[in-house]
Design a protein around this motif. Structure first.
Motif, mmCIF file in Angstrom:
data_model
loop_
_atom_site.group_PDB
_atom_site.id
_atom_site.type_symbol
_atom_site.label_atom_id
_atom_site.label_comp_id
_atom_site.label_asym_id
_atom_site.label_seq_id
_atom_site.Cartn_x
_atom_site.Cartn_y
_atom_site.Cartn_z
ATOM 1 N N ASP A 25 0.833 -1.205 0.000
ATOM 2 C CA ASP A 25 0.000 0.000 0.000
ATOM 3 C C ASP A 25 0.869 1.256 0.000
ATOM 4 O O ASP A 25 0.617 2.192 -0.758
ATOM 5 N N GLU A 26 1.899 1.255 0.833
ATOM 6 C CA GLU A 26 2.812 2.411 0.886
ATOM 7 C C GLU A 26 3.537 2.602 -0.443
ATOM 8 O O GLU A 26 3.690 3.726 -0.927
ATOM 9 N N LYS A 29 1.154 4.082 -2.969
ATOM 10 C CA LYS A 29 0.957 5.509 -2.680
ATOM 11 C C LYS A 29 2.147 6.322 -3.172
ATOM 12 O O LYS A 29 1.974 7.387 -3.779
ATOM 13 N N ARG A 32 2.096 6.599 -6.921
ATOM 14 C CA ARG A 32 1.070 7.550 -7.359
ATOM 15 C C ARG A 32 1.560 8.982 -7.187
ATOM 16 O O ARG A 32 1.362 9.831 -8.054
ATOM 17 N N GLU A 33 2.206 9.270 -6.070
ATOM 18 C CA GLU A 33 2.675 10.630 -5.793
ATOM 19 C C GLU A 33 3.856 11.009 -6.678
ATOM 20 O O GLU A 33 3.945 12.135 -7.149
#
Length: 84
Positions: A25-26, A29, A32-33
């Motif tokens: 998940d990290e 993220k 995506r960033e």
């Protein structure tokens, strides 16, 4: 309440899975960033390249394990039939 070894093992596996999912998940993220400058097609292409490499490593690993198993069987058979 005391846990059986099997219950402890299952809970340990769930803990490992939970940590792995949290790390995934990290990572997603962060991708995506940090990939705002890259198009989704570029990201997918990079992921596909990684997938192909992982599949290749998995295939090579399976082949190596299979080869070792066959070698051990040949050695065991030669000992068994050589003793007669």
């Amino acid at each position: 309440m005391e846990l059986s070894p099997l219950q402890r093992s299952v809970l340990d596996k769930y803990e490992t899975l939970s940590k792995s999912l949290h790390n995934l998940d990290e990572t997603i993220k962060n991708l995506r960033e940090n990939s705002s400058s890259e198009s989704p097609e570029q990201v997918l292409r990079q992921l596909r390249e990684i997938e192909v490499k992982i599949a290749l490593v998995g295939t090579l690993f399976k082949g190596s394990v299979y080869s070792l198993v066959l070698q051990r069987q040949v050695i065991q058979n030669s000992r068994t039939y050589g003793d007669r």
